[in-house]
Write an enzyme that holds these catalytic residues in place. Structure first.
Site, PDB file in Angstrom:
ATOM      1  N   GLU A 268       6.316 -13.633 -12.969  1.00 54.61           N
ATOM      2  CA  GLU A 268       5.791 -12.453 -12.389  1.00 54.61           C
ATOM      3  C   GLU A 268       5.078 -11.524 -13.187  1.00 54.61           C
ATOM      4  O   GLU A 268       4.054 -11.069 -12.945  1.00 54.61           O
ATOM      5  CB  GLU A 268       6.655 -11.966 -11.249  1.00 54.61           C
ATOM      6  CG  GLU A 268       7.936 -11.174 -11.844  1.00 54.61           C
ATOM      7  CD  GLU A 268       8.448 -10.454 -10.498  1.00 54.61           C
ATOM      8  OE1 GLU A 268       9.767 -10.337 -10.770  1.00 54.61           O
ATOM      9  OE2 GLU A 268       8.002 -10.272  -9.592  1.00 54.61           O
TER      10      GLU A 268
ATOM     11  N   HIS B 134      16.694 -36.327 -11.839  1.00 55.25           N
ATOM     12  CA  HIS B 134      16.082 -36.793 -10.615  1.00 55.25           C
ATOM     13  C   HIS B 134      14.471 -36.489 -10.289  1.00 55.25           C
ATOM     14  O   HIS B 134      13.841 -36.740  -9.376  1.00 55.25           O
ATOM     15  CB  HIS B 134      16.853 -36.244  -9.394  1.00 55.25           C
ATOM     16  CG  HIS B 134      18.067 -36.577  -9.215  1.00 55.25           C
ATOM     17  ND1 HIS B 134      18.712 -37.770  -9.040  1.00 55.25           N
ATOM     18  CD2 HIS B 134      19.256 -35.782  -9.569  1.00 55.25           C
ATOM     19  CE1 HIS B 134      19.827 -37.895  -8.852  1.00 55.25           C
ATOM     20  NE2 HIS B 134      20.422 -36.760  -9.332  1.00 55.25           N
TER      21      HIS B 134
ATOM     22  N   ARG C 115       3.374   0.277  -5.392  1.00 56.40           N
ATOM     23  CA  ARG C 115       3.093  -0.450  -3.877  1.00 56.40           C
ATOM     24  C   ARG C 115       1.813  -1.310  -4.022  1.00 56.40           C
ATOM     25  O   ARG C 115       1.605  -2.149  -2.941  1.00 56.40           O
ATOM     26  CB  ARG C 115       3.205   0.567  -3.007  1.00 56.40           C
ATOM     27  CG  ARG C 115       4.662   1.545  -2.823  1.00 56.40           C
ATOM     28  CD  ARG C 115       4.326   2.380  -1.784  1.00 56.40           C
ATOM     29  NE  ARG C 115       4.664   1.601  -0.491  1.00 56.40           N
ATOM     30  CZ  ARG C 115       5.589   1.487  -0.045  1.00 56.40           C
ATOM     31  NH1 ARG C 115       6.680   1.716  -0.317  1.00 56.40           N
ATOM     32  NH2 ARG C 115       5.559   0.883   1.356  1.00 56.40           N
TER      33      ARG C 115
ATOM     34  N   TRP D 131      -3.023  -2.546  -1.421  1.00 55.64           N
ATOM     35  CA  TRP D 131      -2.566  -3.929  -1.955  1.00 55.64           C
ATOM     36  C   TRP D 131      -3.471  -4.612  -0.747  1.00 55.64           C
ATOM     37  O   TRP D 131      -3.055  -4.702   0.146  1.00 55.64           O
ATOM     38  CB  TRP D 131      -1.208  -4.348  -1.862  1.00 55.64           C
ATOM     39  CG  TRP D 131      -0.917  -5.742  -2.092  1.00 55.64           C
ATOM     40  CD1 TRP D 131      -0.536  -6.283  -3.793  1.00 55.64           C
ATOM     41  CD2 TRP D 131      -0.496  -6.790  -1.367  1.00 55.64           C
ATOM     42  NE1 TRP D 131      -0.282  -7.404  -3.535  1.00 55.64           N
ATOM     43  CE2 TRP D 131      -0.249  -7.957  -2.232  1.00 55.64           C
ATOM     44  CE3 TRP D 131      -0.691  -7.020  -0.077  1.00 55.64           C
ATOM     45  CZ2 TRP D 131       0.132  -9.095  -1.834  1.00 55.64           C
ATOM     46  CZ3 TRP D 131      -0.349  -8.404   0.503  1.00 55.64           C
ATOM     47  CH2 TRP D 131      -0.113  -9.217  -0.280  1.00 55.64           C
TER      48      TRP D 131
ATOM     49  N   GLU E  28      15.934 -16.883 -10.979  1.00 57.14           N
ATOM     50  CA  GLU E  28      15.717 -15.427 -11.196  1.00 57.14           C
ATOM     51  C   GLU E  28      15.130 -15.380 -12.582  1.00 57.14           C
ATOM     52  O   GLU E  28      14.142 -14.609 -12.923  1.00 57.14           O
ATOM     53  CB  GLU E  28      16.863 -14.674 -11.170  1.00 57.14           C
ATOM     54  CG  GLU E  28      16.766 -13.165 -11.318  1.00 57.14           C
ATOM     55  CD  GLU E  28      15.518 -12.330 -10.517  1.00 57.14           C
ATOM     56  OE1 GLU E  28      15.320 -13.029  -9.618  1.00 57.14           O
ATOM     57  OE2 GLU E  28      15.280 -11.291 -10.879  1.00 57.14           O
TER      58      GLU E  28
ATOM     59  N   CYS F  17       0.920  -0.931   0.074  1.00 59.05           N
ATOM     60  CA  CYS F  17      -0.153  -0.029  -0.013  1.00 59.05           C
ATOM     61  C   CYS F  17       0.982   1.250   0.038  1.00 59.05           C
ATOM     62  O   CYS F  17       1.835   1.071   0.458  1.00 59.05           O
ATOM     63  CB  CYS F  17      -0.858   0.208   1.290  1.00 59.05           C
ATOM     64  SG  CYS F  17      -2.079  -1.364   1.332  1.00 59.05           S
TER      65      CYS F  17
ATOM     66  N   LYS G  98       5.346  -3.655  -5.053  1.00 60.68           N
ATOM     67  CA  LYS G  98       6.683  -3.730  -5.001  1.00 60.68           C
ATOM     68  C   LYS G  98       7.562  -3.932  -3.653  1.00 60.68           C
ATOM     69  O   LYS G  98       8.457  -4.771  -3.808  1.00 60.68           O
ATOM     70  CB  LYS G  98       7.246  -2.385  -5.462  1.00 60.68           C
ATOM     71  CG  LYS G  98       8.740  -1.956  -5.541  1.00 60.68           C
ATOM     72  CD  LYS G  98       9.179  -2.609  -6.806  1.00 60.68           C
ATOM     73  CE  LYS G  98      10.559  -2.347  -6.892  1.00 60.68           C
ATOM     74  NZ  LYS G  98      11.273  -3.185  -7.809  1.00 60.68           N
TER      75      LYS G  98
ATOM     76  N   ASN H   6      -1.169   1.497   5.951  1.00 62.63           N
ATOM     77  CA  ASN H   6      -0.205   0.464   5.202  1.00 62.63           C
ATOM     78  C   ASN H   6      -0.034  -0.512   6.136  1.00 62.63           C
ATOM     79  O   ASN H   6       0.794  -0.047   7.265  1.00 62.63           O
ATOM     80  CB  ASN H   6       0.910   1.361   4.590  1.00 62.63           C
ATOM     81  CG  ASN H   6       2.027   0.388   4.153  1.00 62.63           C
ATOM     82  OD1 ASN H   6       1.455  -0.892   3.624  1.00 62.63           O
ATOM     83  ND2 ASN H   6       3.007   0.819   3.978  1.00 62.63           N
ATOM     84  N   GLY H   7      -0.092  -1.722   5.980  1.00 61.65           N
ATOM     85  CA  GLY H   7       0.404  -2.683   7.096  1.00 61.65           C
ATOM     86  C   GLY H   7      -0.830  -3.571   7.726  1.00 61.65           C
ATOM     87  O   GLY H   7      -1.934  -3.561   7.016  1.00 61.65           O
TER      88      GLY H   7
ATOM     89  N   LYS I 164      11.230 -13.920 -13.144  1.00 61.34           N
ATOM     90  CA  LYS I 164      10.976 -12.862 -13.787  1.00 61.34           C
ATOM     91  C   LYS I 164       9.737 -12.994 -14.939  1.00 61.34           C
ATOM     92  O   LYS I 164       8.795 -12.378 -15.081  1.00 61.34           O
ATOM     93  CB  LYS I 164      12.226 -12.492 -14.751  1.00 61.34           C
ATOM     94  CG  LYS I 164      13.280 -11.487 -14.079  1.00 61.34           C
ATOM     95  CD  LYS I 164      13.016 -10.042 -13.660  1.00 61.34           C
ATOM     96  CE  LYS I 164      12.352  -9.991 -12.068  1.00 61.34           C
ATOM     97  NZ  LYS I 164      13.123 -10.204 -11.212  1.00 61.34           N
TER      98      LYS I 164
HETATM   99  O1  M6R Z   1      12.527  -4.961  -1.475  1.00 60.68           O
HETATM  100  P1  M6R Z   1      13.081  -6.408  -1.521  1.00 60.68           P
HETATM  101  O2  M6R Z   1      14.510  -6.388  -2.258  1.00 60.68           O
HETATM  102  O3  M6R Z   1      13.426  -6.715   0.092  1.00 60.68           O
HETATM  103  O4  M6R Z   1      11.923  -6.932  -2.192  1.00 60.68           O
HETATM  104  C1  M6R Z   1      12.163  -8.400  -2.153  1.00 60.68           C
HETATM  105  C2  M6R Z   1      11.157  -8.986  -2.990  1.00 60.68           C
HETATM  106  O5  M6R Z   1       9.748  -8.779  -2.715  1.00 60.68           O
HETATM  107  C3  M6R Z   1      11.294  -8.836  -4.498  1.00 60.68           C
HETATM  108  O6  M6R Z   1      12.529  -8.932  -4.834  1.00 60.68           O
HETATM  109  C4  M6R Z   1      10.527  -9.259  -5.495  1.00 60.68           C
HETATM  110  O7  M6R Z   1      10.632 -10.836  -5.555  1.00 60.68           O
HETATM  111  C5  M6R Z   1      10.332  -8.718  -6.938  1.00 60.68           C
HETATM  112  N1  M6R Z   1       9.249  -8.542  -7.370  1.00 60.68           N
HETATM  113  C6  M6R Z   1      11.089  -9.732  -7.931  1.00 60.68           C
HETATM  114  O8  M6R Z   1      10.936  -9.094  -9.001  1.00 60.68           O
END
Ligand code: M6R
Length: 621
Positions: A501, A517, A27, A77, A494, A2, A616, A103-104, A498
């Site tokens: 997501e 395996h 956010r 969010w 990674e 949020c 984010k 937020n939270g 990517k």
């Molecule tokens: O701000 P942070 O690096 O702690 O965030 C960690 C993850 O939430 C962040 O890397 C998330 O996996 C990204 N959306 C990946 O692209």
């Protein structure tokens, strides 16, 4: 998660709130809303909020006049309750006098809600936030004659913060105290902006930068009263205190798209500069590697007998890459852990343990909690973060900043590569202090990192069309596999993260040697497999693994080192990567995978910068 924004000053609040929300939308984007105090004689509290992205709120505001100089905004969010108009923020109390954005999470909200319901309060939403609004209303007492504006509201907020559990940042406006905003935080970010004739609050600096560079980050259990004339910060008992004040040194342009169709693409292309910036000034006057902030005796590093790296998501993958460099150069064992798991087992932590907490935002609750757990056991904590003054950096014993500039796209790109580089600096610092490398060897390795931006520039120049074509080929696949070995494994993870997501394709990364395996059973005729097969001591092994999947019908896209002639014979498509030291290769190999995911998402018509269900910065557990 949020985003919250607030304005009190001499100007019109609504445009400030809407521009701020546009910046904070990364956010969370399940709903958005604003509340503004309108009318000067008897101010009225007006709230407009809509489920969906900011555009829905803009549409709703088109025919509504919300003129006023004090207001709050929120982009959500969802945690408690579906993303509906009703659950959108701001929430108001029963009498419609005060509004709150939050937020939270309030962990004990059920118990408080039951009490309030028993007391006759009726709730309209399923949120914990509406419970806060009602609780503040219950605690608010009319101010004594002559009391400063905002006194009643801030005292009520202090009382409520003493009662509630959880991590949160909140801001309130009350039509009975019309010239102030009141805000508080515990465990979620909140920054205050000191501007000329105005005060602002925001979940991050990007929300303030159009108005001021003079910023004050609230710390836990502080509350602030904001007026057009200034900001007063107190603790939960009303004692004056202050947040962490600093000047923002980056520009508004950094938070804009600058002609790119998406922030993600812009941020991919910013990587050469971001890496160069992250490496500036890493040698002190004696030619020794230096961290940004160190609050312990560097000699303690010599007695470190174990390193834990804790992080989430992409930052966790950077940790997996760094394990290889730290173990190789500094000769100390490294375990890399998902931060949300770390404190729920019994990690062996002593004063000789070094915990490296990686977080782009520096506000990820899981990572902050893991670092706090480590400090409680007297382990030393080094933070790697992109945000100066973030919670993680304030609570660490030492900090290395990635100087990537603001990363707006939800999918992390430049934060990842700069994290690997910053962790490389840490590995060399450890090697220097532990004397496992000579100082000149550390400088030689650092010079290799310094050459990376040039390699990245050429990599970004040549591969775009090829990767766009490959993205179209994989966009119909039921399943995309990524394989690698050694430090190619985290790049496989990674690459898959990517792709999943932002394109919503089912993708998974595997250590290539693990395929036989079990996962190889998934391979079907034409199923795409992306293999990281760059030069290094496991190159031959990866080539064998490529042959195994190809023999079962896979269509192989391989990443190989420029000049390599072996991989081509075994792969359907080859993307060439400049030849760099094996331990530095991940900084390059990940980039084509970012571009591949980007083009797949564009081809599929996805919302690249704001993919569904994500936010984010994750400030809930
Ligand atoms: O701000 P942070 O690096 O702690 O965030 C960690 C993850 O939430 C962040 O890397 C998330 O996996 C990204 N959306 C990946 O692209």
């Amino acid at each position: 998660m949020c985003g919250i924004i607030g304005y009190v000053g001499g100007g019109d609040a609504l445009p400030v709130l809407m521009n701020g929300l546009a910046t904070l939308e990364y956010r969370g984007y399940d709903s958005a809303g604003v509340s503004v105090l309108t009318g000067s004689a008897r101010p009225e509290l007006r709230v407009v909020k809509r489920a969906g992205k900011l555009a829905a709120l803009e549409g709703a505001l088109a025919d509504v006049g919300l003129a006023g100089t004090v207001g709050l905004g929120h982009t959500r969010w969802a945690t408690h309750g579906e993303p509906t108009d009703r659950n959108a923020h701001p929430h108001v109390d029963e009498d419609g006098d005060l509004a709150i954005v939050h937020n939270g999470i309030i962990e004990n909200f059920v118990e408080i809600k039951e009490e309030l319901v028993a007391d006759g309060v009726e709730f309209l939403s399923e949120t914990d936030t509406e419970v806060l609004a009602a609780l503040v209303a219950r605690h608010r007492r009319e101010p004594a004659d002559g009391a400063a504006p905002g006194t009643a509201l801030v005292e009520a907020l202090r009382a409520v913060m003493r009662r509630v559990d959880g991590q949160f940042a909140v801001a309130l406006v009350d039509r009975r105290e019309p010239d102030v905003l009141v805000a508080g935080r515990r465990g979620a970010p909140l920054v205050l902006g000191h501007a000329d004739g105005a005060s602002l609050l925001s979940s991050d600096v990007a929300g303030l930068i159009a108005h001021t560079r003079d910023v004050e980050a609230l710390t836990d259990d502080q509350v602030a009263v904001l007026t057009a004339e200034g900001i007063a910060v107190t603790d939960l008992h009303g004692e004056p205190t202050s947040g962490q004040r600093f000047t923002v040194d980056w520009d508004i342009d950094a938070a804009e798209k600058q002609g790119y169709p998406h922030f993600m693409l812009k941020e991919i292309h910013e990587q050469p500069q971001a890496i160069a910036d992250t490496l500036v000034g890493r040698l002190d006057g004696d030619g020794r590697i230096a961290l940004d902030e160190v609050r312990f005796d560097a000699a303690d590093i010599r007695t470190v007998d174990k390193v834990y790296i804790v992080a989430c998501g992409t930052s966790y993958h950077a940790g997996l890459v760094a394990k290889h460099a730290i173990e190789h150069w500094a000769g100390v064992g490294v375990e890399v852990e998902i931060a949300s798991e770390f404190r729920y087992r019994d990690p062996i932590l002593t004063p000789h343990t070094l915990v490296v907490a990686i977080s782009q935002s520096g506000e990820t609750t899981d990572t902050i909690a893991a670092a706090a757990h480590a400090r409680d056991q007297r382990a030393k904590v080094v933070a790697i973060s992109n945000v100066v003054g973030s919670t993680l950096t304030r609570e660490a014993d030492a900090v290395i900043y990635t100087r990537a500039g603001p990363e707006i796209a939800v999918a992390s790109t430049k934060a990842f590569t700069t994290q690997i580089v910053a962790l490389g600096v840490l590995a060399l610092f450890l090697a220097q202090e532990r004397r496992t490398l000579f100082p000149e060897e550390c400088r030689d390795q650092l010079a290799r990192y310094e050459a990376l931006p040039g390699h990245l520039e050429s990599l970004l120049e040549v591969n775009g069309d090829q990767l766009a074509g490959l993205a179209e080929r994989i966009a119909d696949a039921a399943y995309v596999m990524f394989i690698g070995r050694h430090n190619g494994v985290p790049i496989a993870y990674e690459g898959a993260l990517k792709l999943k997501e932002i394109s919503y394709l089912h993708a998974e990364g595997f250590p290539a040697g693990e395929m036989k395996h079990g996962p190889i059973a998934l391979i079907d005729e034409g199923g795409p497999v992306v293999a990281i097969a760059t030069r290094g001591h496991v190159h031959g092994k990866v080539v064998s693994n490529i042959q195994e999947v190809r023999a079962r019908g896979a269509e192989v896209i391989a990443l190989a080192t420029e000049g390599d002639t072996t991989v081509k014979a075994h792969a359907d498509h080859v993307v060439y990567i400049p030849d760099v030291h094996e331990l530095l290769t991940p900084v390059l190999t990940v980039v084509p995978l970012q571009v591949l995911a980007y083009h797949a998402a564009v081809h599929l018509g996805r919302d690249v910068d704001q993919p569904r269900n994500l936010a984010k910065t994750v400030t809930v557990e």
